[in-house]
Design a protein around this motif. Structure first.
Motif, PDB file in Angstrom:
ATOM      1  N   PHE A  57       0.828  -1.198   0.000  1.00 18.05           N
ATOM      2  CA  PHE A  57       0.000   0.000   0.000  1.00 18.05           C
ATOM      3  C   PHE A  57       0.874   1.264   0.000  1.00 18.05           C
ATOM      4  O   PHE A  57       1.825   1.385   0.789  1.00 18.05           O
ATOM      5  N   GLY A  58       0.579   2.171  -0.906  1.00 17.83           N
ATOM      6  CA  GLY A  58       1.304   3.431  -0.957  1.00 17.83           C
ATOM      7  C   GLY A  58       2.674   3.357  -1.579  1.00 17.83           C
ATOM      8  O   GLY A  58       3.470   4.291  -1.421  1.00 17.83           O
ATOM      9  N   THR A  59       2.972   2.274  -2.306  1.00 18.42           N
ATOM     10  CA  THR A  59       4.283   2.147  -2.942  1.00 18.42           C
ATOM     11  C   THR A  59       4.113   1.957  -4.449  1.00 18.42           C
ATOM     12  O   THR A  59       3.002   1.827  -4.947  1.00 18.42           O
ATOM     13  N   GLY A  60       5.247   1.912  -5.172  1.00 17.69           N
ATOM     14  CA  GLY A  60       5.201   1.699  -6.620  1.00 17.69           C
ATOM     15  C   GLY A  60       4.418   2.795  -7.321  1.00 17.69           C
ATOM     16  O   GLY A  60       4.645   3.983  -7.088  1.00 17.69           O
ATOM     17  N   ILE A  61       3.475   2.395  -8.161  1.00 19.11           N
ATOM     18  CA  ILE A  61       2.652   3.390  -8.869  1.00 19.11           C
ATOM     19  C   ILE A  61       1.478   3.858  -8.011  1.00 19.11           C
ATOM     20  O   ILE A  61       0.590   4.569  -8.508  1.00 19.11           O
ATOM     21  N   TYR A  62       1.508   3.486  -6.726  1.00 16.54           N
ATOM     22  CA  TYR A  62       0.447   3.915  -5.805  1.00 16.54           C
ATOM     23  C   TYR A  62       0.971   4.864  -4.727  1.00 16.54           C
ATOM     24  O   TYR A  62       0.329   5.069  -3.711  1.00 16.54           O
ATOM     25  N   THR A  63       2.130   5.461  -4.991  1.00 14.95           N
ATOM     26  CA  THR A  63       2.626   6.487  -4.066  1.00 14.95           C
ATOM     27  C   THR A  63       1.766   7.737  -4.193  1.00 14.95           C
ATOM     28  O   THR A  63       0.992   7.897  -5.147  1.00 14.95           O
ATOM     29  N   LEU A 113      -7.376  -7.836  -0.449  1.00 10.69           N
ATOM     30  CA  LEU A 113      -7.870  -7.868   0.918  1.00 10.69           C
ATOM     31  C   LEU A 113      -6.837  -7.364   1.915  1.00 10.69           C
ATOM     32  O   LEU A 113      -7.171  -6.627   2.856  1.00 10.69           O
ATOM     33  N   GLU A 114      -5.561  -7.698   1.683  1.00  9.39           N
ATOM     34  CA  GLU A 114      -4.526  -7.304   2.634  1.00  9.39           C
ATOM     35  C   GLU A 114      -4.249  -5.793   2.630  1.00  9.39           C
ATOM     36  O   GLU A 114      -3.558  -5.282   3.520  1.00  9.39           O
ATOM     37  N   LEU A 115      -4.783  -5.074   1.634  1.00 10.86           N
ATOM     38  CA  LEU A 115      -4.584  -3.622   1.569  1.00 10.86           C
ATOM     39  C   LEU A 115      -5.761  -2.840   2.150  1.00 10.86           C
ATOM     40  O   LEU A 115      -5.671  -1.619   2.320  1.00 10.86           O
ATOM     41  N   LEU A 116      -6.859  -3.538   2.441  1.00  9.51           N
ATOM     42  CA  LEU A 116      -8.102  -2.862   2.804  1.00  9.51           C
ATOM     43  C   LEU A 116      -7.963  -2.008   4.061  1.00  9.51           C
ATOM     44  O   LEU A 116      -8.402  -0.853   4.093  1.00  9.51           O
ATOM     45  N   ASP A 117      -7.359  -2.553   5.107  1.00  6.97           N
ATOM     46  CA  ASP A 117      -7.268  -1.805   6.364  1.00  6.97           C
ATOM     47  C   ASP A 117      -6.460  -0.522   6.190  1.00  6.97           C
ATOM     48  O   ASP A 117      -6.825   0.534   6.738  1.00  6.97           O
TER      49      ASP A 117
END
Length: 524
Positions: free
Chosen positions: A396-402, A481-485
């Motif tokens: 979460f928040g890394t790669g192309i999702y920064t 699912l592991e990114l949801l929280d």
């Protein structure tokens, strides 16, 4: 010398079968707000009423004669085999009227070849005889007519916004007396408000059309009652163009086709309207601008409502004819209102955490509304040079999702949306839109074109989110699912003050029910 023939004497002359130099068994007499039509054997004689309605003036014989000659010449552009001549009605020294005796001219009539009633397009539609293919043929015919239509600096100025605004102002002024009779106060006020907003916000579109050379000497009155199609041969005749006022005939070509497309939709023939428009645009160099088409369809419906309203105050028509005209007028005003309320574009954000159903609902909403939907996951991957359908699993928040990539993605989304809004088109942007500042920026983009700004926040219970995020068939999105929280922790829920419409919708129920609610709230 006898007195000048009265209007009734002229009517009686045309109603007498012995007046004609050809075989006539019986005469059918019909009338519009400005003309008498006499169906006599194989011919139709059209006599203009001695009226002055401001936008047309047939008050003198000289003016009616000039208009008749113009009608003959202009209609021969597209139906040369139908428009035959201009006939003069003479009065001799004894007061007798005839077509042949050289004497004082009392009246003139446009003489036309009579076409079979069953070939009238409105009748073909009512009987279910005409299909999309015939409408595609008609689209090609009109495209060819427009390609040859004259244009010039003189003609072009009639397509300037100043003239368009004058036409609308005249409409509202001339229909004020019918408020409460054929249209409601709300219809008059709403149409006026939405039309004025569109002309103010989209002045650049009118200038673009003018500079593009699309203001031409058009038809001006293309409606299904005046179009005839032979179902067997497909031969089409488009009759009765506007001859009495250049301001109504010199127009944007979109305005010309909008009359027919509006008329078709008004007769619940949407598929035929689409076939006509598709063929027209395919065979012309014109650009489809949906918002301008809707604007001019609104205009054409309003004009038809106005024209039918005029009938109820005229002395000639019967009470039954006036009642029918009033009902028709009300129907056209209702259609104009429906188009007017759709002129203002929507910028809709479909937002929510991963698994909330926003992408699926954004697609369905776009399908129902007939608008574009832009997905942030697609735009993000395209910016990165990746295939939008390939998974890109990162923390979460890394790669192309920064945050930097998210800024780039939202900027690209909004610039694309700005282009749609500039054409008057609604657009749906599918993304998490988890930060209030990003949503506020979207609101600013909407405000540039005074678009309605709406937020559709999709939600679902935890157990539903978990099931959805566990499915291996999910496309485009990289939500897991592991990114949801982590995403929920960063998500800022929208407040009612952020948008003109905020619809918070639980998507865990029956899909179509929720989709209908979204469409009716945001677009209907």
């Amino acid at each position: 010398m006898s007195q000048t023939a009265t209007p009734q004497a002229i009517i009686d002359f045309f109603l007498d079968p012995k007046s004609y130099g050809h075989a006539v068994e019986g005469i059918q007499h019909r009338q519009t707000h400005v003309s008498h039509l006499f169906f006599a054997g194989d011919y139709v004689y059209k006599v203009k009423k001695p009226v002055d309605m401001g936008f047309l003036d047939f008050s003198t014989l000289e003016k009616r004669r000039a208009a008749a000659i113009a009608e003959l010449e202009l209609n021969r552009r597209v139906a040369p085999d139908v428009y035959i001549d201009v006939a003069a009605v003479h009065r001799d020294e004894e007061g007798q009227l005839s077509f042949n005796t050289p004497a004082i001219v009392e009246e003139v009539a446009v003489v036309m070849k009579r076409l079979p009633e069953e070939q009238r397009l409105s009748n073909l539609i009512a009987s279910g005889v005409v299909g999309p293919e015939k409408m595609r043929d008609l689209g090609r015919l009109v495209a060819d007519f427009h390609s040859k239509a004259q244009t010039s600096p003189e003609i072009a100025r009639y397509g300037a916004l100043e003239t368009v605004r004058h036409n609308w102002d005249e409409n509202f002024e001339q229909t004020e007396s019918f408020v409460g009779r054929t249209l409601t106060p709300e219809t008059w006020e709403t149409c006026k408000q939405e039309i004025e907003r569109f002309m103010r916000v989209y002045a650049d579109l009118f200038e673009r059309r003018l500079q593009g050379g699309w203001i031409r000497d058009c038809h001006g009155d293309m409606q299904t009652d005046d179009i005839f199609i032979d179902p067997e041969t497909g031969t089409a005749h488009v009759l009765d163009c506007i001859e009495f006022n250049k301001r109504f005939r010199y127009s944007d070509t979109i305005s010309d086709i909008a009359f027919l497309s509006m008329n078709l939709r008004h007769q619940n023939a949407d598929a035929l309207a689409e076939a006509f428009l598709d063929a027209y645009y395919h065979h012309s160099d014109d650009e489809p601008i949906a918002s301008l088409l809707r604007f001019y369809e609104c205009y054409r419906a309003y004009v038809r409502g106005k024209v039918r309203s005029f009938v109820i105050d005229q002395p000639g028509p019967s009470g039954e004819e006036k009642a029918a005209a009033a009902a028709e007028a009300s129907g056209f005003f209702d259609r104009s209102l429906a188009d007017a309320t759709r002129l203002r574009p929507r910028l809709v954000l479909a937002i929510g955490v991963m698994g909330s159903g926003k992408t699926k609902h954004a697609r369905e909403l776009a399908r129902r509304a007939g608008v574009r939907v832009l997905h942030s996951d697609v735009v993000r991957k395209q910016l990165a040079g990746l295939d939008p359908h390939d998974e890109h699993k990162v923390a979460f928040g890394t790669g192309i999702y920064t945050s930097e990539w998210t800024e780039r993605t939202y900027k690209a989304l909004l610039e694309e949306a700005r282009g749609e809004l500039a054409l008057g088109n609604s657009v749906i942007l599918d993304a998490s839109w988890s930060k209030a500042r990003h949503r506020a920026l979207a609101a600013e983009f909407a405000a540039e074109r005074e678009a309605l700004f709406a937020i559709l926040e999709c939600t679902a219970p935890d157990d539903v989110l978990q099931v959805r995020l566990s499915k291996p068939t999910r496309t485009i999105t990289d939500g897991r699912l592991e990114l949801l929280d982590d995403q929920r922790a960063a998500y800022e829920r929208p407040g009612a003050e952020e948008a003109e419409i905020l619809l918070q919708m639980d998507t865990s129920g029956e899909f179509q029910t929720a989709a209908t609610r979204a469409f009716e709230t945001l677009f209907a």
